[in-house]
Write a protein that holds these residues in place. Structure first.
Motif, PDB file in Angstrom:
ATOM      1  N   ARG A  89       0.993  -1.364   0.025  1.00  0.00           N
ATOM      2  CA  ARG A  89      -0.203  -0.009  -0.190  1.00  0.00           C
ATOM      3  C   ARG A  89       0.881   1.333   0.064  1.00  0.00           C
ATOM      4  O   ARG A  89       0.461   2.260  -0.366  1.00  0.00           O
ATOM      5  N   HIS A  90       2.124   1.173   0.393  1.00  0.00           N
ATOM      6  CA  HIS A  90       3.077   2.288   0.252  1.00  0.00           C
ATOM      7  C   HIS A  90       3.519   2.556  -1.142  1.00  0.00           C
ATOM      8  O   HIS A  90       4.313   3.648  -1.287  1.00  0.00           O
ATOM      9  N   PHE A  91       3.091   1.940  -2.079  1.00  0.00           N
ATOM     10  CA  PHE A  91       3.544   1.941  -3.345  1.00  0.00           C
ATOM     11  C   PHE A  91       2.475   2.271  -4.323  1.00  0.00           C
ATOM     12  O   PHE A  91       1.259   2.070  -4.006  1.00  0.00           O
ATOM     13  N   LYS A  92       2.566   2.966  -5.631  1.00  0.00           N
ATOM     14  CA  LYS A  92       1.561   3.216  -6.483  1.00  0.00           C
ATOM     15  C   LYS A  92       1.497   2.405  -7.672  1.00  0.00           C
ATOM     16  O   LYS A  92       2.372   1.823  -8.098  1.00  0.00           O
ATOM     17  N   ASP A  93       0.265   2.353  -8.239  1.00  0.00           N
ATOM     18  CA  ASP A  93       0.160   1.494  -9.403  1.00  0.00           C
ATOM     19  C   ASP A  93       0.948   2.081 -10.476  1.00  0.00           C
ATOM     20  O   ASP A  93       0.999   3.314 -10.591  1.00  0.00           O
ATOM     21  N   GLY A  94       1.898   1.222 -11.045  1.00  0.00           N
ATOM     22  CA  GLY A  94       2.722   1.836 -12.392  1.00  0.00           C
ATOM     23  C   GLY A  94       3.983   2.309 -11.660  1.00  0.00           C
ATOM     24  O   GLY A  94       4.862   2.359 -12.594  1.00  0.00           O
ATOM     25  N   ASP A  95       4.340   2.217 -10.312  1.00  0.00           N
ATOM     26  CA  ASP A  95       5.636   2.360  -9.971  1.00  0.00           C
ATOM     27  C   ASP A  95       6.719   1.502 -10.633  1.00  0.00           C
ATOM     28  O   ASP A  95       6.532   0.491 -10.697  1.00  0.00           O
ATOM     29  N   GLU A  96       8.001   2.191 -10.623  1.00  0.00           N
ATOM     30  CA  GLU A  96       9.001   1.387 -11.278  1.00  0.00           C
ATOM     31  C   GLU A  96      10.085   1.221 -10.232  1.00  0.00           C
ATOM     32  O   GLU A  96      10.674   2.137  -9.636  1.00  0.00           O
ATOM     33  N   LEU A  97      10.207   0.202  -9.930  1.00  0.00           N
ATOM     34  CA  LEU A  97      11.294  -0.049  -8.478  1.00  0.00           C
ATOM     35  C   LEU A  97      12.669  -0.966  -9.063  1.00  0.00           C
ATOM     36  O   LEU A  97      12.370  -1.813  -9.808  1.00  0.00           O
ATOM     37  N   TYR A  98      13.750  -0.561  -8.506  1.00  0.00           N
ATOM     38  CA  TYR A  98      15.101  -1.072  -8.768  1.00  0.00           C
ATOM     39  C   TYR A  98      15.535  -1.729  -7.195  1.00  0.00           C
ATOM     40  O   TYR A  98      15.633  -1.215  -6.278  1.00  0.00           O
ATOM     41  N   LEU A  99      15.591  -3.023  -7.326  1.00  0.00           N
ATOM     42  CA  LEU A  99      15.944  -3.978  -6.376  1.00  0.00           C
ATOM     43  C   LEU A  99      17.362  -4.269  -6.499  1.00  0.00           C
ATOM     44  O   LEU A  99      17.870  -5.113  -7.558  1.00  0.00           O
ATOM     45  N   GLU A 100      18.078  -4.227  -5.528  1.00  0.00           N
ATOM     46  CA  GLU A 100      19.634  -4.688  -5.497  1.00  0.00           C
ATOM     47  C   GLU A 100      19.614  -5.423  -4.211  1.00  0.00           C
ATOM     48  O   GLU A 100      19.390  -4.925  -3.188  1.00  0.00           O
ATOM     49  N   PRO A 101      20.931  -5.841  -4.204  1.00  0.00           N
ATOM     50  CA  PRO A 101      21.457  -6.543  -2.716  1.00  0.00           C
ATOM     51  C   PRO A 101      22.128  -5.363  -1.976  1.00  0.00           C
ATOM     52  O   PRO A 101      22.568  -4.460  -2.591  1.00  0.00           O
ATOM     53  N   TRP A 102      22.304  -5.837  -0.657  1.00  0.00           N
ATOM     54  CA  TRP A 102      23.186  -4.967  -0.005  1.00  0.00           C
ATOM     55  C   TRP A 102      24.434  -4.950  -0.786  1.00  0.00           C
ATOM     56  O   TRP A 102      25.317  -5.913  -1.043  1.00  0.00           O
ATOM     57  N   ARG A 103      25.107  -3.535  -0.790  1.00  0.00           N
ATOM     58  CA  ARG A 103      26.399  -3.384  -1.338  1.00  0.00           C
ATOM     59  C   ARG A 103      27.451  -3.159  -0.468  1.00  0.00           C
ATOM     60  O   ARG A 103      27.715  -2.024   0.293  1.00  0.00           O
ATOM     61  N   SER A 104      28.404  -4.107  -0.213  1.00  0.00           N
ATOM     62  CA  SER A 104      29.423  -4.031   0.881  1.00  0.00           C
ATOM     63  C   SER A 104      30.456  -4.955   0.593  1.00  0.00           C
ATOM     64  O   SER A 104      29.897  -6.000   0.194  1.00  0.00           O
ATOM     65  N   ARG A 105      31.729  -4.528   0.691  1.00  0.00           N
ATOM     66  CA  ARG A 105      32.678  -5.340   0.390  1.00  0.00           C
ATOM     67  C   ARG A 105      32.716  -6.403   1.291  1.00  0.00           C
ATOM     68  O   ARG A 105      33.227  -7.679   1.042  1.00  0.00           O
ATOM     69  N   ALA A 106      32.435  -6.297   2.486  1.00  0.00           N
ATOM     70  CA  ALA A 106      32.079  -7.415   3.586  1.00  0.00           C
ATOM     71  C   ALA A 106      31.128  -8.226   3.324  1.00  0.00           C
ATOM     72  O   ALA A 106      30.905  -9.220   4.221  1.00  0.00           O
ATOM     73  N   PHE A 107      30.161  -8.147   2.556  1.00  0.00           N
ATOM     74  CA  PHE A 107      28.819  -8.650   2.456  1.00  0.00           C
ATOM     75  C   PHE A 107      28.859  -9.337   0.864  1.00  0.00           C
ATOM     76  O   PHE A 107      28.204  -8.856   0.004  1.00  0.00           O
ATOM     77  N   PRO A 108      29.637 -10.379   0.561  1.00  0.00           N
ATOM     78  CA  PRO A 108      29.427 -10.725  -0.619  1.00  0.00           C
ATOM     79  C   PRO A 108      28.395 -11.261  -1.207  1.00  0.00           C
ATOM     80  O   PRO A 108      27.577 -11.900  -0.343  1.00  0.00           O
ATOM     81  N   VAL A 109      27.902 -11.173  -2.609  1.00  0.00           N
ATOM     82  CA  VAL A 109      26.744 -11.573  -3.037  1.00  0.00           C
ATOM     83  C   VAL A 109      26.843 -13.049  -2.974  1.00  0.00           C
ATOM     84  O   VAL A 109      27.746 -13.756  -3.620  1.00  0.00           O
ATOM     85  N   ILE A 110      25.796 -13.776  -2.463  1.00  0.00           N
ATOM     86  CA  ILE A 110      25.806 -15.384  -2.682  1.00  0.00           C
ATOM     87  C   ILE A 110      24.899 -15.531  -3.984  1.00  0.00           C
ATOM     88  O   ILE A 110      25.102 -16.454  -4.724  1.00  0.00           O
TER      89      ILE A 110
END
Ligand code: SF4
Ligand code: FES
Length: 250
Positions: A89-110
């Protein structure tokens, strides 16, 4: 509602990732953000495509497993909320969202939106405990704790170890997380004997894990789903300094 998602897809830590566009259709505004991704994943599975990987467990905002960036903000646009408790409900119809993992050298992407946060476990293992026996219930009133300290310790203990503070910090600092753990033990009587040495051991481990330095930017506090205040970082430095002045660096 219908949404456009751009999701970071990455097979593992050694491969390079890229954004992939998806359409999330017929999303109910009462769904959580993770339930919305469940809907997208069901469609992907039905088409024999690889579903989007993301971490989650309790889906109640208490375990710290979930978390990723939504339009550049850790855990998304609502303050004091994890992505599992963020509702559509905090978003609107038609919203465009960019989802990315946490960015940190100490948190490598699995994979995709899931990162390896075992660096946090190693910071805890370095000193985030008390060595005294605490197994049985103490006599009520046996150990008196000033009300202010009890409340500050409880506030610090609310940290769920999600890693949003690190992800949002331009320095990739884990000072809010480490400061919270140092505070919640260091403010209570049981935590006193090892208080300063604990700060040294955890801060040294934090640095060895590749987290950056805190420069008081405050982005960590702004995105923390548990409202951990940056005052815990000052307390961490104070205990570290006290140990150093006493000649007890690791
Ligand atoms: S301090 Fe806040 S943002 Fe950082 S790990 Fe703990 S709960 Fe998450
Ligand atoms: S899944 Fe447990 S805090 Fe989000």
């Amino acid at each position: 509602m219908n949404l456009i998602l751009h999701v970071w897809r990455q097979k593992n830590a050694n491969s390079s990732g890229h954004m992939v566009r998806y359409e999330a259709r017929d999303i109910n505004s009462h769904m959580s953000f993770l339930e919305m991704i469940d809907v997208v994943n069901e469609e992907l599975i039905a088409k024999s495509e690889e579903p989007i990987t993301f971490d989650h467990d309790c889906r109640e905002g208490i375990c710290g497993m979930c978390g990723f960036m939504i339009n550049g903000v850790a855990h998304g646009p609502e303050r004091g909320t994890t992505v599992c408790q963020l509702h559509m409900r905090h978003f609107k119809d038609g919203d465009e969202l960019y989802l990315e993992p946490w960015r940190s050298r100490a948190f490598p992407v699995i994979k995709d939106l899931a990162v390896d946060r075992s660096a946090f476990d190693r910071i805890i293992a370095a000193g985030g405990y008390v060595s005294v026996r605490t197994g049985s219930a103490p006599e009520a009133g046996g150990i008196l704790v000033p009300k202010e300290n009890a409340e500050l310790a409880m506030d610090a203990a609310a940290c769920i170890g999600c890693g949003a503070c690190v992800a949002m910090c331009p320095n990739g600092s884990a000072a809010l997380f480490t400061g919270a753990k140092i505070s919640h033990l260091g403010l209570l009587p049981q935590g006193q004997p090892e208080r300063d040495q604990r700060a040294v051991d955890m801060v040294v481990q934090m640095t060895e894990e590749g987290f950056g330095h805190c420069t008081n930017i405050g982005e960590c506090e702004a995105v923390c789903p548990k409202h951990i205040p940056i005052a815990v970082i000052a307390r961490m430095h104070r205990h570290y300094l006290q140990a150093s002045l006493a000649g007890r660096p690791r």
